[in-house]
Design an enzyme around this catalytic site. Sequence first.
Site, short mmCIF file in Angstrom:
data_model
loop_
_atom_site.label_atom_id
_atom_site.label_comp_id
_atom_site.label_asym_id
_atom_site.label_seq_id
_atom_site.Cartn_x
_atom_site.Cartn_y
_atom_site.Cartn_z
CB ILE A 226 -0.99 -0.15 1.25
CG1 ILE A 226 -1.92 -1.08 1.14
CG2 ILE A 226 -1.69 1.18 1.34
CD1 ILE A 226 -2.61 -1.40 2.51
CG ASP B 242 10.20 -0.38 4.09
OD1 ASP B 242 9.02 -0.23 3.78
OD2 ASP B 242 10.62 -1.15 4.70
CG ASP C 50 12.66 -0.51 13.17
OD1 ASP C 50 11.73 -0.11 13.55
OD2 ASP C 50 13.17 -1.65 13.71
CB VAL C 51 8.55 3.18 12.36
CG1 VAL C 51 8.38 3.70 10.79
CG2 VAL C 51 7.94 2.04 12.40
CB SER D 78 -6.43 -3.08 9.71
OG SER D 78 -7.16 -4.30 9.43
CE1 TYR E 240 -2.00 -5.59 10.96
CE2 TYR E 240 -4.37 -6.30 10.57
CZ TYR E 240 -3.21 -5.50 10.18
OH TYR E 240 -3.24 -4.91 9.09
CE LYS F 41 -2.36 -2.22 11.13
NZ LYS F 41 -1.63 -0.88 10.56
CB VAL G 107 -4.93 -4.47 0.40
CG1 VAL G 107 -4.46 -3.71 -0.91
CG2 VAL G 107 -5.95 -3.56 1.02
P1 NAD Z 1 3.82 -4.96 3.11
O1 NAD Z 1 4.49 -5.74 3.90
O2 NAD Z 1 3.67 -4.87 1.59
O3 NAD Z 1 4.40 -3.19 3.28
C1 NAD Z 1 4.91 -3.12 4.73
C2 NAD Z 1 5.98 -2.34 4.74
O4 NAD Z 1 6.12 -1.85 6.00
C3 NAD Z 1 7.23 -3.33 4.21
O5 NAD Z 1 7.84 -2.43 3.12
C4 NAD Z 1 8.11 -3.55 5.37
O6 NAD Z 1 9.41 -3.46 5.26
C5 NAD Z 1 7.41 -2.14 6.29
N1 NAD Z 1 7.80 -2.14 7.65
C6 NAD Z 1 7.37 -3.10 8.34
N2 NAD Z 1 7.92 -2.88 9.77
C7 NAD Z 1 8.49 -1.75 9.75
C8 NAD Z 1 9.42 -0.96 10.67
N3 NAD Z 1 9.41 -1.32 11.70
N4 NAD Z 1 9.83 0.28 10.22
C9 NAD Z 1 9.69 0.52 8.90
N5 NAD Z 1 9.22 0.02 7.94
C10 NAD Z 1 8.56 -1.33 8.39
O7 NAD Z 1 2.34 -4.55 3.77
P2 NAD Z 1 1.06 -3.80 3.21
O8 NAD Z 1 -0.05 -4.79 3.12
O9 NAD Z 1 1.32 -2.84 2.12
O10 NAD Z 1 0.71 -3.03 4.74
C11 NAD Z 1 0.91 -1.74 4.76
C12 NAD Z 1 -0.30 -1.43 5.90
O11 NAD Z 1 -1.27 -1.63 5.59
C13 NAD Z 1 0.04 -2.15 7.14
O12 NAD Z 1 0.30 -1.05 8.52
C14 NAD Z 1 -0.79 -3.07 7.35
O13 NAD Z 1 -1.01 -3.50 8.50
C15 NAD Z 1 -1.89 -2.27 6.91
N6 NAD Z 1 -3.13 -3.13 6.19
C16 NAD Z 1 -3.02 -4.04 5.32
C17 NAD Z 1 -3.98 -4.87 4.55
C18 NAD Z 1 -3.76 -5.76 3.83
O14 NAD Z 1 -4.82 -6.54 3.46
N7 NAD Z 1 -2.67 -5.85 3.10
C19 NAD Z 1 -5.17 -4.54 5.22
C20 NAD Z 1 -5.39 -3.78 6.39
C21 NAD Z 1 -4.54 -2.94 6.76
#
Ligand code: NAD
Length: 269
Positions: A31, A50, A75-76, A154, A167, A171, A200
């Site tokens: 995302i 990231d 790392d956040v 989420s 999780y 959220k 997603v």
């Molecule tokens: P993704 O794994 O493709 O992307 C997440 C990114 O966050 C990765 O590049 C990862 O390296 C980075 N990350 C993780 N921990 C980190 C840290 N401590 N510091 C810096 N970077 C870090 O996943 P996504 O599905 O794109 O998720 C993005 C957001 O959307 C997340 O917060 C996830 O919880 C949320 N979300 C995703 C979905 C889904 O269905 N994919 C649904 C609801 C919410």
Amino acid sequence: MAKAKSAVKTTGKRSRQNGRAAIVTGGASGIGLACVEALLGAGWQVGVLDRDEKALERVRRRFRGNRAVRIGELDVTDEPAAVAAINAMAKAFGRLDGVLNSAGIGADVHVLDTPVDLFRRILDINVTGTFIVARAAARIMKQQGGGAIVNVGSIAGVRGSKGRVAYGPSKGAVHTLTQVMAVDLARFNIRVNAIAPGPVETPLVKAVHTPEVRQGWIRHVPMRRYAAPEEMTGTVLFLLDPAQSGYLTGEIIAIDGGFRGAGMMLLED
Ligand code: NAD
């Protein structure tokens, strides 16, 4: 894992810009990455943060030559590194208009099998990391006279789904954090909103969703499919743009194919 760096690099020539600058955490994948692309397409300067070095290298290659992009490893959960990285990017851009907190991790583990370490790690990244980044950005935005923060919550933070004992609460906390920050920061013209995506199709989901889980989602989402990451970007751009959403703050927008509002549905063949 390598310690976060605050060094921020640009990647080449300048592209058409609207003068505004945003930072996207978790911007190297899923995302976050889709939103980086969309923001660049809308003329924003974009800082990508990231913790995944390999993914960042792919982003570096993808945007080589685009001087509107700055990339940093972070790392956040590392507060001093996060503050340094955000300050450095804002300084390099000369401003900071928007932040998207997309960095996050997930897990699907039964409550009885969830170790406390995993529970703490998910809360640390998803909640504390979002707080650290949002607060650092808000301090800059306050000086500047305003800005917009979008957190990625989420639908798992709204309704109880199996295996989301860490999780889901993480959220839910992101949603409440969003509402509280919206109240505290409104007087500084800083708006704080969240999106609450349903399923997603991203690398995170590919790692976590088994075939049974996929079936479960399809059965409960009225639109009967997962979203593409690009389907999150329109709402994020809308929330970041004061011309479109200048009086909108403290809101959690579900982008979930109808999941949150769904009641009785007939199962399809
Ligand atoms: P993704 O794994 O493709 O992307 C997440 C990114 O966050 C990765 O590049 C990862 O390296 C980075 N990350 C993780 N921990 C980190 C840290 N401590 N510091 C810096 N970077 C870090 O996943 P996504 O599905 O794109 O998720 C993005 C957001 O959307 C997340 O917060 C996830 O919880 C949320 N979300 C995703 C979905 C889904 O269905 N994919 C649904 C609801 C919410």
